[in-house]
Motif scaffolding. Sequence first.
Motif, PDB file in Angstrom:
ATOM      1  N   LEU A  88       0.831  -1.209   0.000  1.00  0.00           N
ATOM      2  CA  LEU A  88       0.000   0.000   0.000  1.00  0.00           C
ATOM      3  C   LEU A  88       0.859   1.250   0.000  1.00  0.00           C
ATOM      4  N   GLU A  89       1.842   1.294   0.870  1.00  0.00           N
ATOM      5  CA  GLU A  89       2.659   2.501   0.992  1.00  0.00           C
ATOM      6  C   GLU A  89       3.511   2.739  -0.253  1.00  0.00           C
ATOM      7  N   TYR A 126      -8.075  -2.045   9.372  1.00  0.00           N
ATOM      8  CA  TYR A 126      -7.956  -0.738   8.721  1.00  0.00           C
ATOM      9  C   TYR A 126      -9.250  -0.219   8.102  1.00  0.00           C
ATOM     10  N   VAL A 149      -8.246   5.497  -0.454  1.00  0.00           N
ATOM     11  CA  VAL A 149      -7.361   6.122   0.527  1.00  0.00           C
ATOM     12  C   VAL A 149      -6.428   7.084  -0.203  1.00  0.00           C
ATOM     13  N   TRP A 185      -3.868   7.977   5.051  1.00  0.00           N
ATOM     14  CA  TRP A 185      -3.200   6.763   5.505  1.00  0.00           C
ATOM     15  C   TRP A 185      -2.150   7.075   6.567  1.00  0.00           C
ATOM     16  N   HIS A 186      -1.322   8.053   6.325  1.00  0.00           N
ATOM     17  CA  HIS A 186      -0.239   8.329   7.269  1.00  0.00           C
ATOM     18  C   HIS A 186      -0.755   8.923   8.582  1.00  0.00           C
ATOM     19  N   HIS A 245      -4.283   5.745   9.262  1.00  0.00           N
ATOM     20  CA  HIS A 245      -4.182   4.313   8.933  1.00  0.00           C
ATOM     21  C   HIS A 245      -5.565   3.686   8.780  1.00  0.00           C
ATOM     22  N   THR A 246      -6.398   4.329   7.967  1.00  0.00           N
ATOM     23  CA  THR A 246      -7.736   3.810   7.679  1.00  0.00           C
ATOM     24  C   THR A 246      -7.967   3.775   6.172  1.00  0.00           C
ATOM     25  N   LEU A 247      -8.866   2.868   5.772  1.00  0.00           N
ATOM     26  CA  LEU A 247      -9.264   2.695   4.385  1.00  0.00           C
ATOM     27  C   LEU A 247     -10.778   2.789   4.330  1.00  0.00           C
TER      28      LEU A 247
END
Length: 208
Positions: free
Chosen positions: A127-128, A154, A176, A181-182, A185-187
Amino acid sequence: MKIYLLRHGQTTYNVEKRYQGTRDIPLSEEGRAQLIQADIFPKKVYVSPLIRARSTADILFPEAEQVVIDDFREMCFGIFQGRNYIEMEHDPEYIAWVGENCEGCCPGGERKAEFCDRTCDAFVPLLEEALENGEEMLVIMAHGGNQMAIMERYGLPRYDYYHWCGPNGGGYVLEVDADTWHNEHTLQLIEEVQYVRKEDGQEGRNHA
């Protein structure tokens, strides 16, 4: 960025409600026939090493490169694999495991917490990296357990683990951005999809 978190097509074990786990069970003939090519065209699909996931990706994404992620294999259910709950209703080890809300270690297998950690530890770097590279989508083809692990940890809205087992040949579309995210940390869940033939025999993805 959109994330497609998908589950493999139907197997005979799915129909018979058997624990598949890490057994390399192929798609059934019916399961293969149900699937259709997806209406998205990723360059890469990150797949479980198990054949049911790879074969599903072959059908849904025939032009995509498959990148195997070993830690996207299903949870190992140890001595329960290949059996269903009816066959084990008097098995004391199975009764004890269910009595712990399936949180304990399957004899010869994994604990749910260990499985969730390995799934998420494999997912987060993908993801990142996709966010850092400005990718439009991240597509993962794996198993119900992987969906449940990632979504419980998440996913928004919040639900528990067992809520999040998607249908065969389908799953969840999430959204996201890098800041969300940073920071959180949720989607965010935006859609549920299933890439199977409709009941009228026509092709096209079903929207849940």
